[in-house]
Design an enzyme around this catalytic site. Structure first.
Site, mmCIF file in Angstrom:
data_model
loop_
_atom_site.group_PDB
_atom_site.id
_atom_site.type_symbol
_atom_site.label_atom_id
_atom_site.label_comp_id
_atom_site.label_asym_id
_atom_site.label_seq_id
_atom_site.Cartn_x
_atom_site.Cartn_y
_atom_site.Cartn_z
ATOM 1 N N LYS A 1 0.805 -1.398 0.124
ATOM 2 C CA LYS A 1 -0.116 0.041 0.020
ATOM 3 C C LYS A 1 0.776 1.316 -0.083
ATOM 4 O O LYS A 1 0.380 2.224 0.470
ATOM 5 C CB LYS A 1 -1.087 0.040 1.346
ATOM 6 C CG LYS A 1 -1.851 -1.389 1.382
ATOM 7 C CD LYS A 1 -2.627 -1.332 2.567
ATOM 8 C CE LYS A 1 -3.420 -2.561 2.853
ATOM 9 N NZ LYS A 1 -3.964 -2.510 4.139
ATOM 10 N N ASP B 1 -7.269 -6.513 9.929
ATOM 11 C CA ASP B 1 -8.772 -6.137 9.906
ATOM 12 C C ASP B 1 -9.746 -6.986 9.885
ATOM 13 O O ASP B 1 -10.870 -6.996 10.153
ATOM 14 C CB ASP B 1 -8.748 -5.065 8.587
ATOM 15 C CG ASP B 1 -8.429 -5.733 7.425
ATOM 16 O OD1 ASP B 1 -7.786 -6.810 7.319
ATOM 17 O OD2 ASP B 1 -8.467 -4.872 6.289
#
Length: 847
Positions: free
Chosen positions: A137, A173
């Site tokens: 990312k 997550d």
């Protein structure tokens, strides 16, 4: 179903120690051991880092009658130069923002527990230790890969020195999603994300997680299923479009399943299909535009609008999107584009359903349930924003597993709140575990305590043998008048009568001597009618009597010599005659039975419903019987050890409850801590105490568990059998009315059973150490080699009792080498062998 079966195979590879290193689906342990149970409460911090922004949250969890969560949060930016700079600067910035958040809320002086959501590929080694494998990312901060991110954050916080926090957990997550939903629905044991990327996690049985030690309880496994297919198992299902997307991606050959499903790639898949169809003159009259040919120009969010259950709205959205790409679409072009979006979306939903079904089947098989009731916590932009995707996913899951009752629950703020919930659960578990261990520690005995038990038993044995102190002692050391164990020369036919309950046995025992000495037995069982058990002495004298227990109440027998009564009954019949030689108890019978097989056997032990021991004592030490020559078997009646307070400092609150509720309070104290009649009851009282304190069964006590004697000692043996233990525990708890017990409850019940049984075995070992050491000292030996004959259901059926008892004995009596021999039919065969020995000694002119 084919994809589901393939994924199940990949899951197995990831779980297996041998195949995990080469497995595409890594099945990573998360060290999250439990989902929320609704009793969590307190203030927790959460840190959510997964992109160019990160969030700090204060989560207040309340459990006063109703579950409630309050959250305050702030978003902080991470400048580009920090994302690509040094790791220490990045974590210093995070610590600075954390300090700013605490200061704003005026809680900088509090030391709060913190959960850290770190959504990058990590290798987790503990709940609070996670090593970064590689940045994604857009992050490239140096000095972080290969390091524990929790340690780096702690270092930056320590450097500031103006606040302190307790980092309890680091999660990703997906786990956060499962935990957030698990707080609202206690059936939730799967987390699913379908957004920019895709992943799933679920609660797996520890026994299947071969990459970790330990096989009790459950742990959340992060499947990292985006990599499904990286080893080629999906090649026959991948299309040219999938291969083109993969080739143009940042990580060719990796995350192939994710590239067929997730939001990062669905729009691009649609664009590539539209380009191919246009080039083949199937769309837009064969005319492409620069925009249509630009990678990434067809956003996945366009699919949400075009693939709509209201066709007209969908077609209008298709026209708008296509015109935005400088195309001039006809109605047919719009319909075709809508169909392409539907196909890509449906394939993604169905692939996701197939892998999800593999997870559901794994959980169902783990629980050995015919029908599984479970909840899946879901997050991610594709699932939340594309209604047709979620509808197709639900429908296909239910079609593939009709035997599972599946609920889908959308997560709210999964990554941040989830980190706080993992921390809250860890905090609750730590506090509950500390309290449970404090209680169980009262049932654990140290080596010093066991040596003390041995010393006290030895002292009571000496007091019991002494004429002066015999009356006052708890261990009575009763002479049995059995003067020898078998030597193998015994022979002849003997009758034995074995009475100990509502039926009795008559045995014909044929003893043969010589090189291959052996015993043949024939027996018949006779029942004693209730009216005779409780009738007049005259009736029962045709049967037998003594000090009555076990339901006998026949008059005129208590205080009488049973042999005299039996002889009188035989004489009244006048049709046969017997020579009565010996009356024995089952402990002595056990020693004699084993003594016939092993001449070294000079100790008898019973650990069953009750417990007792006997051994061959030197005549010079038995002051109750005249004579100093030779040996005599002493029946210790050691179950009464402790009746004079010798065990008071070892007795727990549970022992006192069991004793007070028994038929003989204050009596047989040692037996009540050791034998099968009472261990289940001790366990039941511990479980009730745990439940009352909210440490077990979510604080809900079943009426059946309140019933005295309902937790049978045989349950301990079943529960402690290692392999299928959790299923055994579950079925036993359901039998006890605890139908909603969790896997965590099962682990705790097993631990309680283990602690109680271990103490019993250790106490028994300490008592036996006193006996064998007394024999060694009697004989002035530096080393003693001896055999103990053993009988009793607890010793024979409990999977660990015998080994723990033997370990304790070896530790407390190191100068004695003790062999154990299990007795077969001690009470009947033993009585006949005592008779045979007595006859042999009589013929040899001994008394």
């Amino acid at each position: 179903m084919d994809v589901s079966i393939r994924f199940r195979r990949e899951m197995d590879k990831g779980l297996c120690r041998d195949t995990n290193p080469t497995a595409a689906v890594k099945m990573l342990p998360t060290y999250v051991r439990s989902t929320p149970d609704g009793t969590e409460q307190g203030e927790f911090l959460a840190l959510d880092l997964g992109g160019s922004n990160f969030r700090v949250l204060l989560v207040k969890v309340m459990a006063d009658g109703e579950q409630k969560v309050e959250m305050e949060n702030q978003i902080y930016a991470i400048p580009e130069h920090l994302m690509r700079g040094s790791g220490s600067e990045l974590f210093d910035h995070i610590a600075d923002c954390l300090a700013n958040f605490l200061e704003k809320l005026g809680i900088k002086d509090k030391k709060l527990p913190l959960g850290f959501t770190f959504s990058f590929p990590c290798q987790q080694t503990k709940l609070d230790e996670s090593v970064l494998v590689s940045w994604t990312k857009g992050f490239k901060a140096s000095g972080v890969e290969g390091k524990d991110v929790v340690s780096l954050l702690k270092k930056s916080i320590k450097k500031r020195g103006d606040f302190d926090i307790d980092i309890l957990a680091v999660i990703n997550d997906t786990v956060g999603t499962m935990m957030t939903c698990g707080y609202d629905d206690h059936h939730c044991e799967i987390g699913l994300i379908v957004g920019t990327g895709t992943n799933a996690c679920y609660m797996e049985q520890m026994r299947n997680l071969e990459v970790l030690d330990g096989d009790e309880g459950r742990m959340c496994v992060n499947t990292e299923w985006g990599a499904f297919g990286d080893d080629g198992v999906l090649e026959d299902l991948r299309t040219d479009f999938d291969r083109e997307i993969d080739a143009g991606s940042l990580n060719p050959g990796k995350q192939l399943f994710e590239k067929m499903i997730s939001g990062m790639y669905m729009g691009e898949l649609v664009r590539l299909i539209l380009v191919r169809m246009t080039k083949e003159r199937l769309l837009f009259q064969g005319k492409t535009t620069a925009e249509l040919l630009t990678t990434g120009s067809f956003n996945t969010s366009y699919i949400y609008a075009i693939d709509n259950d209201r066709d007209e709205e969908g077609l209008a959205s298709a026209e708008k999107v296509l015109r935005g790409l400088s195309l001039d679409p006809s109605v047919e072009d719009c319909i075709a584009t809508q169909r392409v979006c539907q196909i890509v979306s449906t394939r993604a939903a169905h692939l996701c359903a197939a892998t999800l079904v593999a997870v559901l089947r794994q959980i169902r098989d783990n629980k050995a349930a015919e029908k599984l009731r479970t909840t899946i916590g879901v997050d991610g932009s594709v699932y939340k924003n594309h209604q047709e995707f979620s509808r197709r996913l639900h429908k296909m899951v239910r079609r593939l597993v009709p035997d599972c009752d599946v609920r889908f629950l959308q997560s709210q703020c999964g990554s941040g709140k989830g980190a706080a919930m993992v921390t809250a659960v860890a905090y609750r578990l730590a506090a509950q575990q500390a309290e449970r261990q404090r209680i169980l520690d009262t049932l654990r005995l140290s080596r010093e305590q066991l040596l003390d038990v041995k010393k006290r038993m030895s002292e009571e044995m000496v007091r019991g043998l002494s004429k002066q102190t015999h009356e006052q002692t708890s261990v009575k050391m009763l002479p049995t008048y059995v003067r020898s164990t078998p030597d193998g020369t015994e022979h002849g036919d003997f009758l034995a009568l074995d009475l100990g309950g509502s039926s009795f046995r008559v045995l014909l025992v044929q003893v043969q001597s010589g090189k291959r000495h052996k015993v043949d037995m024939h027996h018949k069982i006779y029942s004693i009618p209730q009216e005779i058990m409780q009738g007049t002495g005259e009736e029962v004298k045709h049967y037998l009597g003594l000090k009555w227990t076990k339901g006998f109440k026949a008059s005129g027998c208590v205080g009488q010599d049973v042999i005299t009564l039996l002889k009188a009954a035989v004489r009244r019949r006048q049709d046969f005659d017997l020579n009565f030689v010996a009356v024995v108890n089952d402990t002595v019978g056990t020693m004699m039975t084993c003594g016939y097989e092993d001449p070294k056997c000079e100790v008898g032990l019973i650990v069953g419903t009750g417990t007792n021991a006997c051994y061959m004592e030197e005549m010079q030490n038995i002051e109750l019987v005249e004579g100093d020559v030779g040996r005599m078997c002493v029946n210790m009646e050691w179950g009464a050890f402790g009746d004079n307070g010798e065990l008071d400092d070892f007795c727990t609150q549970f022992d006192h409850i069991v004793d007070n509720c028994s038929n003989n309070p204050g009596k047989q104290r040692y037996e009540k801590m050791v034998s099968g009649m009472y261990l289940g009851e001790i366990v039941r009282n511990v479980l009730m105490d745990f439940t009352a304190k909210g440490l077990l069964f979510r604080g809900k006590l079943s009426e059946r568990l309140k019933t005295r004697g309902i937790f049978e000692t045989k349950f301990l043996s079943q529960i402690e059998r290692d392999r299928l233990a959790m299923r055994q525990v579950r079925s036993i708890l359901q039998h006890l009315g605890l139908t909603s017990s969790t896997c965590d409850d099962s682990v705790l019940v097993k631990e309680v059973c283990s602690v109680v049984a271990r103490r019993a075995a250790q106490l028994c070992g300490a008592g036996l150490a006193a006996v064998v050491d007394k024999i060694r000292q009697n004989r002035n030996l530096n080393q003693l080699s001896i055999t103990v004959g053993v009988d009793g259901t607890l010793y024979k059926t409990h999977p660990h009792f015998s080994s723990i008892m033997q370990e304790t004995l070896q530790d407390l009596a190191p100068q004695c080498r003790v062999t154990f021999q299990k007795s077969e039919d001690g009470s009947g065969k033993g009585a006949a062998l005592i008779t045979a020995v007595a006859c042999r000694m009589k013929s040899e002119g001994q008394h």
